[in-house]
Scaffold this active site. Structure first.
Site, PDB file in Angstrom:
ATOM      1  N   LYS A   9       6.218  -5.227   0.154  1.00 25.88           N
ATOM      2  CA  LYS A   9       6.508  -6.010  -1.172  1.00 25.88           C
ATOM      3  C   LYS A   9       6.965  -4.323  -2.173  1.00 25.88           C
ATOM      4  O   LYS A   9       6.811  -3.142  -2.363  1.00 25.88           O
ATOM      5  CB  LYS A   9       5.349  -6.246  -1.921  1.00 25.88           C
ATOM      6  CG  LYS A   9       4.940  -6.544  -3.743  1.00 25.88           C
ATOM      7  CD  LYS A   9       3.489  -6.304  -4.061  1.00 25.88           C
ATOM      8  CE  LYS A   9       4.146  -4.219  -4.132  1.00 25.88           C
ATOM      9  NZ  LYS A   9       3.138  -3.446  -4.809  1.00 25.88           N
ATOM     10  N   PRO A  94       4.418   3.594   5.254  1.00 24.69           N
ATOM     11  CA  PRO A  94       2.902   4.335   4.807  1.00 24.69           C
ATOM     12  C   PRO A  94       2.387   3.629   3.947  1.00 24.69           C
ATOM     13  O   PRO A  94       2.855   3.310   3.237  1.00 24.69           O
ATOM     14  CB  PRO A  94       4.609   5.330   3.779  1.00 24.69           C
ATOM     15  CG  PRO A  94       5.484   4.570   3.325  1.00 24.69           C
ATOM     16  CD  PRO A  94       5.847   3.290   4.204  1.00 24.69           C
ATOM     17  N   VAL A  95       1.339   4.527   3.870  1.00 23.01           N
ATOM     18  CA  VAL A  95       0.489   4.188   3.174  1.00 23.01           C
ATOM     19  C   VAL A  95       0.282   5.111   2.096  1.00 23.01           C
ATOM     20  O   VAL A  95       0.271   6.089   1.354  1.00 23.01           O
ATOM     21  CB  VAL A  95      -1.195   4.893   4.309  1.00 23.01           C
ATOM     22  CG1 VAL A  95      -2.609   4.675   3.462  1.00 23.01           C
ATOM     23  CG2 VAL A  95      -1.089   4.578   5.371  1.00 23.01           C
ATOM     24  N   ALA A  96      -0.752   4.343   1.298  1.00 22.50           N
ATOM     25  CA  ALA A  96      -0.939   4.522  -0.578  1.00 22.50           C
ATOM     26  C   ALA A  96       0.346   4.545  -1.067  1.00 22.50           C
ATOM     27  O   ALA A  96       0.495   5.457  -1.340  1.00 22.50           O
ATOM     28  CB  ALA A  96      -1.728   5.373  -0.433  1.00 22.50           C
ATOM     29  N   SER A  97       1.399   3.605  -1.097  1.00 21.73           N
ATOM     30  CA  SER A  97       3.006   3.894  -1.583  1.00 21.73           C
ATOM     31  C   SER A  97       3.558   3.186  -2.552  1.00 21.73           C
ATOM     32  O   SER A  97       4.303   3.301  -2.372  1.00 21.73           O
ATOM     33  CB  SER A  97       3.589   4.630  -0.051  1.00 21.73           C
ATOM     34  OG  SER A  97       3.927   3.311   0.224  1.00 21.73           O
ATOM     35  N   GLY A  98       2.928   2.159  -2.584  1.00 24.98           N
ATOM     36  CA  GLY A  98       3.360   1.261  -4.030  1.00 24.98           C
ATOM     37  C   GLY A  98       3.805   0.533  -3.568  1.00 24.98           C
ATOM     38  O   GLY A  98       4.987  -0.581  -3.902  1.00 24.98           O
ATOM     39  N   GLY A 102      -1.028  -2.088   2.793  1.00 25.95           N
ATOM     40  CA  GLY A 102      -2.064  -2.904   3.259  1.00 25.95           C
ATOM     41  C   GLY A 102      -2.441  -3.991   2.966  1.00 25.95           C
ATOM     42  O   GLY A 102      -3.635  -4.945   3.806  1.00 25.95           O
ATOM     43  N   SER A 103      -1.807  -4.549   1.663  1.00 24.29           N
ATOM     44  CA  SER A 103      -2.257  -6.337   1.368  1.00 24.29           C
ATOM     45  C   SER A 103      -1.773  -7.078   2.230  1.00 24.29           C
ATOM     46  O   SER A 103      -1.904  -8.115   2.612  1.00 24.29           O
ATOM     47  CB  SER A 103      -1.191  -6.310  -0.258  1.00 24.29           C
ATOM     48  OG  SER A 103      -2.372  -5.375  -0.804  1.00 24.29           O
ATOM     49  N   ASP A 136      -2.088  -7.982  -5.660  1.00 25.30           N
ATOM     50  CA  ASP A 136      -1.726  -7.913  -4.156  1.00 25.30           C
ATOM     51  C   ASP A 136      -1.248  -8.883  -2.645  1.00 25.30           C
ATOM     52  O   ASP A 136      -0.394  -8.794  -2.912  1.00 25.30           O
ATOM     53  CB  ASP A 136      -1.143  -6.209  -3.795  1.00 25.30           C
ATOM     54  CG  ASP A 136      -0.058  -5.533  -4.687  1.00 25.30           C
ATOM     55  OD1 ASP A 136       0.092  -6.022  -6.328  1.00 25.30           O
ATOM     56  OD2 ASP A 136       0.502  -4.599  -4.576  1.00 25.30           O
TER      57      ASP A 136
END
Ligand code: C5P
Length: 286
Positions: A9, A94-98, A102-103, A136
């Site tokens: 996204k 990548p994790v926690a990347s905006g 995860g969403s 998200d």
């Protein structure tokens, strides 16, 4: 085995237009999705299990905190599903990347398991569960260009969206969304005016002008928490020759929006020489 490849996204614009009493921020964002993502497989099993591997899986623990797990549990509870599924997540974003990694995984889990368990649920029902999992997740259920409003949970697909491509770069520094919003709130950074969102963009130029006029309101906070962001943005501006450059979501992934994949590939090749250790892709947008 049923499987879904998710899409990254991208918040091409992100305006913070208000704050709620519960601390959440009201947003207006043009989102679109890039053809690059994680892969989720599911097969029938008596109990629920989740295993995670892939190039970007290291920061993730295989626990009940994972959004895939929480999505599966939410469906089981809502429909009284007694059996489980064997879930396998290949983590490539990548994790926690905006970019809603995860969403997107959670949305994929909802769609896959609704089919696997043959549940009587339509898109409206999936959206309701998605909203409980994260702001998200509803937009990721559709994974197509559209408008995000509310705290991010309201999604309206764009009537038409020009063909385009993107280069994404992430310095491999996780930037948790709550930290960025907390910085934005504690520094009382200014809110943007709410606006009427256009229904369509007639061509790439119209899209480009619109995106360029609306920089991401979370950028100052993300840069304060992740100062190396500036060097990525500077390099992107240097290579973009006037194309829109920005940051997605709460960062730290940055992008250049391109008229086609060929241009995106050319920029990515040059960028890779400057930041060989960063996560980077060029991909078509949908
Ligand atoms: O919804 P999600 O779990 O992605 O949000 C993570 C955190 O980011 C929230 O707990 C909240 O602190 C912050 N947030 C916010 N305003 C939003 C979305 C998220 O303040 N619109």
């Amino acid at each position: 085995m049923p499987s879904i490849t998710t899409r990254a996204k991208l918040n091409l614009t992100l305006r913070v237009v208000g704050r709620r009493h519960d601390g959440y921020h009201m947003l207006q964002s043009l989102v679109s999705f890039a053809e690059v993502g994680d892969r989720l497989d599911a097969k029938p099993a008596p109990a629920l299990t989740l295993s995670i591997s892939g190039p970007e899986s290291a920061p993730l623990e295989q626990t009940e905190e994972n959004l895939v797990w929480r999505a599966a549990r939410a469906l089981q509870q809502r429909y009284g599903v007694a059996h489980g599924a064997q879930l396998y997540l290949e983590k490539r974003l990548p994790v926690a990347s905006g970019i809603g990694g995860g969403s997107g995984d959670a949305a994929a889990a909802l769609r896959l398991l609704a089919t696997l368990w043959d549940l009587p649920i339509d898109d409206g029902g999936l959206v309701k569960i998605a909203q409980q999992l994260g702001a998200d997740v509803p937009s990721c259920l559709f994974s197509q260009a559209g408008w995000m409003e509310g705290i991010g949970e309201q999604f309206t697909p764009c009537v038409s969206f020009p063909s385009c491509a993107v280069v994404l770069i992430n310095p491999r520094i996780a930037l948790p969304t709550p930290d960025v919003f907390r910085h934005f709130a504690t520094h009382a950074l200014p809110l943007s005016d709410e606006e009427v969102l256009p229904e369509r963009f007639k061509d790439f130029t119209a899209l480009m002008e619109w995106v360029k006029a609306r920089p991401n309101d979370l950028l100052a906070s993300a840069s304060a928490l992740c100062p190396v962001l500036e060097s990525r943005l500077e390099a992107l501006h240097g290579l973009a020759s006037g194309l829109p450059v920005g940051m997605s979501g709460s960062g730290a992934t940055c992008f250049v929006l391109c008229p086609d994949l060929r241009k995106a590939d050319t920029i990515a090749t040059a960028l890779r020489k400057v930041f060989p250790d960063d996560w980077m892709v060029s991909a078509p947008m949908v």
